[in-house]
Design a protein around this motif. Structure first.
Motif, PDB file in Angstrom:
ATOM      1  N   LYS A 123       0.978  -1.272  -0.027  1.00 24.97           N
ATOM      2  CA  LYS A 123       0.073   0.096  -0.198  1.00 24.97           C
ATOM      3  C   LYS A 123       0.775   1.412   0.148  1.00 24.97           C
ATOM      4  CE  LYS A 123      -4.212  -1.543   2.152  1.00 24.97           C
ATOM      5  NZ  LYS A 123      -5.274  -1.341   3.198  1.00 24.97           N
ATOM      6  N   LEU A 124       2.061   1.200   0.284  1.00 26.45           N
ATOM      7  CA  LEU A 124       2.930   2.380   0.193  1.00 26.45           C
ATOM      8  C   LEU A 124       3.181   2.947  -1.115  1.00 26.45           C
ATOM      9  CD1 LEU A 124       5.829   1.080   2.694  1.00 26.45           C
ATOM     10  CD2 LEU A 124       4.137   2.610   3.149  1.00 26.45           C
ATOM     11  N   GLY A 125       2.865   2.258  -2.003  1.00 24.17           N
ATOM     12  CA  GLY A 125       3.127   2.909  -3.408  1.00 24.17           C
ATOM     13  C   GLY A 125       3.989   2.196  -4.133  1.00 24.17           C
ATOM     14  N   ALA A 126       4.012   2.336  -5.757  1.00 22.05           N
ATOM     15  CA  ALA A 126       4.651   1.946  -6.549  1.00 22.05           C
ATOM     16  C   ALA A 126       6.215   2.150  -6.402  1.00 22.05           C
ATOM     17  CB  ALA A 126       4.489   2.242  -7.965  1.00 22.05           C
ATOM     18  N   VAL A 127       6.533   3.638  -5.971  1.00 30.24           N
ATOM     19  CA  VAL A 127       7.937   4.186  -5.799  1.00 30.24           C
ATOM     20  C   VAL A 127       7.901   4.303  -4.286  1.00 30.24           C
ATOM     21  CG1 VAL A 127       9.371   6.166  -5.861  1.00 30.24           C
ATOM     22  CG2 VAL A 127       8.072   5.420  -8.002  1.00 30.24           C
ATOM     23  N   LYS A 128       9.091   3.663  -3.578  1.00 30.84           N
ATOM     24  CA  LYS A 128       9.288   3.857  -2.242  1.00 30.84           C
ATOM     25  C   LYS A 128      10.354   4.903  -1.978  1.00 30.84           C
ATOM     26  CE  LYS A 128       6.936   0.078  -0.831  1.00 30.84           C
ATOM     27  NZ  LYS A 128       7.602  -1.179  -0.757  1.00 30.84           N
ATOM     28  N   ALA A 129      11.386   4.779  -2.635  1.00 27.98           N
ATOM     29  CA  ALA A 129      12.378   5.620  -2.385  1.00 27.98           C
ATOM     30  C   ALA A 129      13.369   6.243  -3.414  1.00 27.98           C
ATOM     31  CB  ALA A 129      13.491   5.029  -1.275  1.00 27.98           C
ATOM     32  N   ILE A 130      14.132   7.279  -3.293  1.00 29.74           N
ATOM     33  CA  ILE A 130      15.129   7.838  -4.130  1.00 29.74           C
ATOM     34  C   ILE A 130      16.278   8.216  -3.586  1.00 29.74           C
ATOM     35  CG2 ILE A 130      15.420   9.819  -5.999  1.00 29.74           C
ATOM     36  CD1 ILE A 130      12.299   8.617  -6.082  1.00 29.74           C
ATOM     37  N   THR A 131      17.395   7.585  -4.131  1.00 33.96           N
ATOM     38  CA  THR A 131      18.628   7.610  -3.552  1.00 33.96           C
ATOM     39  C   THR A 131      19.710   8.126  -4.885  1.00 33.96           C
ATOM     40  OG1 THR A 131      20.412   6.557  -2.263  1.00 33.96           O
ATOM     41  CG2 THR A 131      19.218   5.296  -4.153  1.00 33.96           C
ATOM     42  N   ALA A 132      20.870   8.467  -4.356  1.00 30.95           N
ATOM     43  CA  ALA A 132      21.834   8.902  -5.412  1.00 30.95           C
ATOM     44  C   ALA A 132      23.187   8.528  -4.912  1.00 30.95           C
ATOM     45  CB  ALA A 132      21.879  10.552  -5.454  1.00 30.95           C
ATOM     46  N   ILE A 133      24.152   8.098  -5.855  1.00 31.41           N
ATOM     47  CA  ILE A 133      25.477   7.784  -5.488  1.00 31.41           C
ATOM     48  C   ILE A 133      26.373   8.725  -6.327  1.00 31.41           C
ATOM     49  CG2 ILE A 133      25.351   5.985  -7.120  1.00 31.41           C
ATOM     50  CD1 ILE A 133      27.342   4.393  -5.577  1.00 31.41           C
ATOM     51  N   LYS A 134      27.464   9.389  -5.526  1.00 27.34           N
ATOM     52  CA  LYS A 134      28.271  10.325  -6.305  1.00 27.34           C
ATOM     53  C   LYS A 134      29.677   9.888  -6.472  1.00 27.34           C
ATOM     54  CE  LYS A 134      25.483  14.120  -4.276  1.00 27.34           C
ATOM     55  NZ  LYS A 134      25.270  15.250  -3.628  1.00 27.34           N
ATOM     56  N   ASN A 135      30.573  10.738  -6.888  1.00 27.15           N
ATOM     57  CA  ASN A 135      32.152  10.077  -7.095  1.00 27.15           C
ATOM     58  C   ASN A 135      32.177   9.243  -8.156  1.00 27.15           C
ATOM     59  OD1 ASN A 135      32.923  12.183  -4.974  1.00 27.15           O
ATOM     60  ND2 ASN A 135      32.347  10.671  -3.479  1.00 27.15           N
ATOM     61  N   LEU A 136      31.362   9.385  -9.379  1.00 26.59           N
ATOM     62  CA  LEU A 136      31.523   8.395 -10.335  1.00 26.59           C
ATOM     63  C   LEU A 136      31.963   8.927 -11.540  1.00 26.59           C
ATOM     64  CD1 LEU A 136      27.764   7.043  -9.690  1.00 26.59           C
ATOM     65  CD2 LEU A 136      29.963   5.978  -9.011  1.00 26.59           C
ATOM     66  N   THR A 137      32.275   7.846 -12.610  1.00 30.81           N
ATOM     67  CA  THR A 137      32.655   8.437 -13.963  1.00 30.81           C
ATOM     68  C   THR A 137      31.970   7.526 -14.894  1.00 30.81           C
ATOM     69  OG1 THR A 137      35.069   8.853 -13.193  1.00 30.81           O
ATOM     70  CG2 THR A 137      34.511   8.545 -15.533  1.00 30.81           C
ATOM     71  N   LEU A 138      31.423   8.312 -15.840  1.00 31.49           N
ATOM     72  CA  LEU A 138      30.707   7.885 -16.926  1.00 31.49           C
ATOM     73  C   LEU A 138      31.712   7.398 -18.078  1.00 31.49           C
ATOM     74  CD1 LEU A 138      27.619   7.282 -17.979  1.00 31.49           C
ATOM     75  CD2 LEU A 138      27.960   9.553 -19.324  1.00 31.49           C
ATOM     76  N   VAL A 139      31.753   6.355 -18.346  1.00 35.11           N
ATOM     77  CA  VAL A 139      32.865   5.839 -19.545  1.00 35.11           C
ATOM     78  C   VAL A 139      31.763   5.620 -20.722  1.00 35.11           C
ATOM     79  CG1 VAL A 139      34.416   4.113 -20.189  1.00 35.11           C
ATOM     80  CG2 VAL A 139      34.300   4.981 -17.855  1.00 35.11           C
ATOM     81  N   ASN A 140      32.463   6.152 -22.024  1.00 41.60           N
ATOM     82  CA  ASN A 140      31.683   5.937 -23.020  1.00 41.60           C
ATOM     83  C   ASN A 140      32.468   5.245 -24.221  1.00 41.60           C
ATOM     84  OD1 ASN A 140      29.019   6.132 -24.788  1.00 41.60           O
ATOM     85  ND2 ASN A 140      29.919   7.883 -25.908  1.00 41.60           N
ATOM     86  N   VAL A 141      32.403   4.206 -24.683  1.00 41.60           N
ATOM     87  CA  VAL A 141      33.017   3.688 -25.862  1.00 41.60           C
ATOM     88  C   VAL A 141      31.933   3.594 -27.161  1.00 41.60           C
ATOM     89  CG1 VAL A 141      33.991   1.526 -27.025  1.00 41.60           C
ATOM     90  CG2 VAL A 141      33.921   1.924 -24.454  1.00 41.60           C
TER      91      VAL A 141
END
Length: 289
Positions: A123-141
């Protein structure tokens, strides 16, 4: 019987005492709980359980009364520091209930983590929580010559594995012109060097145009077991970000549909978390129970 045991301390294969690192006490408790076939393992911390978001970013964040193992695992993996990801593994194996409680507010019921959600959890709903993680690098090939060329993805991730880097998210275009993934920023220099070395022939022949890394990014994760089969979730997420003029750089969603992960610029991360939290009215979560 209530066993009281020390945690955080273990031993190497050679028998040398060592510490288990952050979350080691929680992990110890879960291991002892599994060995003793406990009904419940309680993790006492300094907050009222697992919250809908980091209260430093979203002051109106609410405590989640119940989470499934999969939801808790996703939240802990993507930055919710109240519970170490490994803590859940022994509980999953034995079906043990976990409860996260506040040492400084022992009357609060906290968060109960279970194998299957009860009616309360659903009953709490479809979405429960939002979180984030930092200090990352996006690598693209990326490269137009990658289309239809077998083995590039395998060699890409073989290089990442050799570098010992943890891949937190993967996204690939259906045209096969790019492979995008996210690694911890500390691992990025080695990953990029190994990739450029292993794909040197493809780079020379212009099958791969470039191997690049971008440091100023954050993964925002939208988590909820009831998202599976619920239409319109993605529309509300991206609608909220569009209204806030937050640019989404990459997207990933697993087949379990427990988590929608998206990459945004670090300067947009807090706004993204707040806007998605508001879009699903998580500040009122639990009021209808």
């Amino acid at each position: 019987m209530v066993p009281v045991l020390t945690g955080f301390i273990g031993a190497t294969a050679q028998g040398i005492p060592t510490t288990l690192g952050r979350g080691g006490s929680d992990y110890s408790a879960a291991i002892f709980g599994a060995v003793l076939d406990a009904d419940e393992v309680q993790i006492w911390t300094d907050v009222n359980g697992v919250l809908t978001a980091d209260p430093r970013i979203v002051p109106e964040a609410r405590t989640l009364p119940e989470l499934s193992y999969s939801e808790a695992a996703e939240l802990s993996y993507f930055g919710a520091k109240v519970l170490h990801p490994k803590t859940i593994l022994p509980a999953i194996e034995r079906g043990i209930r976990l409860r996260v409680l506040n040492t400084f507010n022992p009357e609060h019921p906290g968060t109960c983590i279970v194998k299957e959600l009860t009616e309360t959890g659903r009953k709490l709903g479809a979405v429960k929580a939002i979180t984030a993680i930092k200090n990352l690098t996006l690598v693209n090939v990326a490269g137009k010559g990658m289309m239809g060329v077998p083995g590039i993805a395998a060699r890409t991730f073989a290089a990442v594995a050799r570098a010992g880097a943890n891949v937190l998210m993967i996204s690939q275009s259906s045209s096969e012109q790019s492979i995008t993934f996210v690694v911890p920023q500390s691992d990025a220099p080695t990953v990029l060097d190994d990739l450029r070395h292993d794909l040197a022939r493809e780079l020379a022949q212009h099958w791969v145009d470039a191997v690049t890394g971008r440091d100023d990014i954050v993964i925002v994760a939208v988590v909820g077991a009831e998202m599976a089969g619920t239409p319109g979730i993605a529309a509300r997420v991206f609608g909220a970000l569009g209204e806030a003029h937050v640019n989404v750089i990459a997207i990933a969603q697993g087949s379990s549909e427990v988590n929608i992960s998206l990459v945004v610029l670090v300067g947009d991360a807090d706004t993204a978390v707040r806007r998605i939290h508001a879009a699903f009215a998580l500040d009122k979560l639990g009021e209808n129970l």
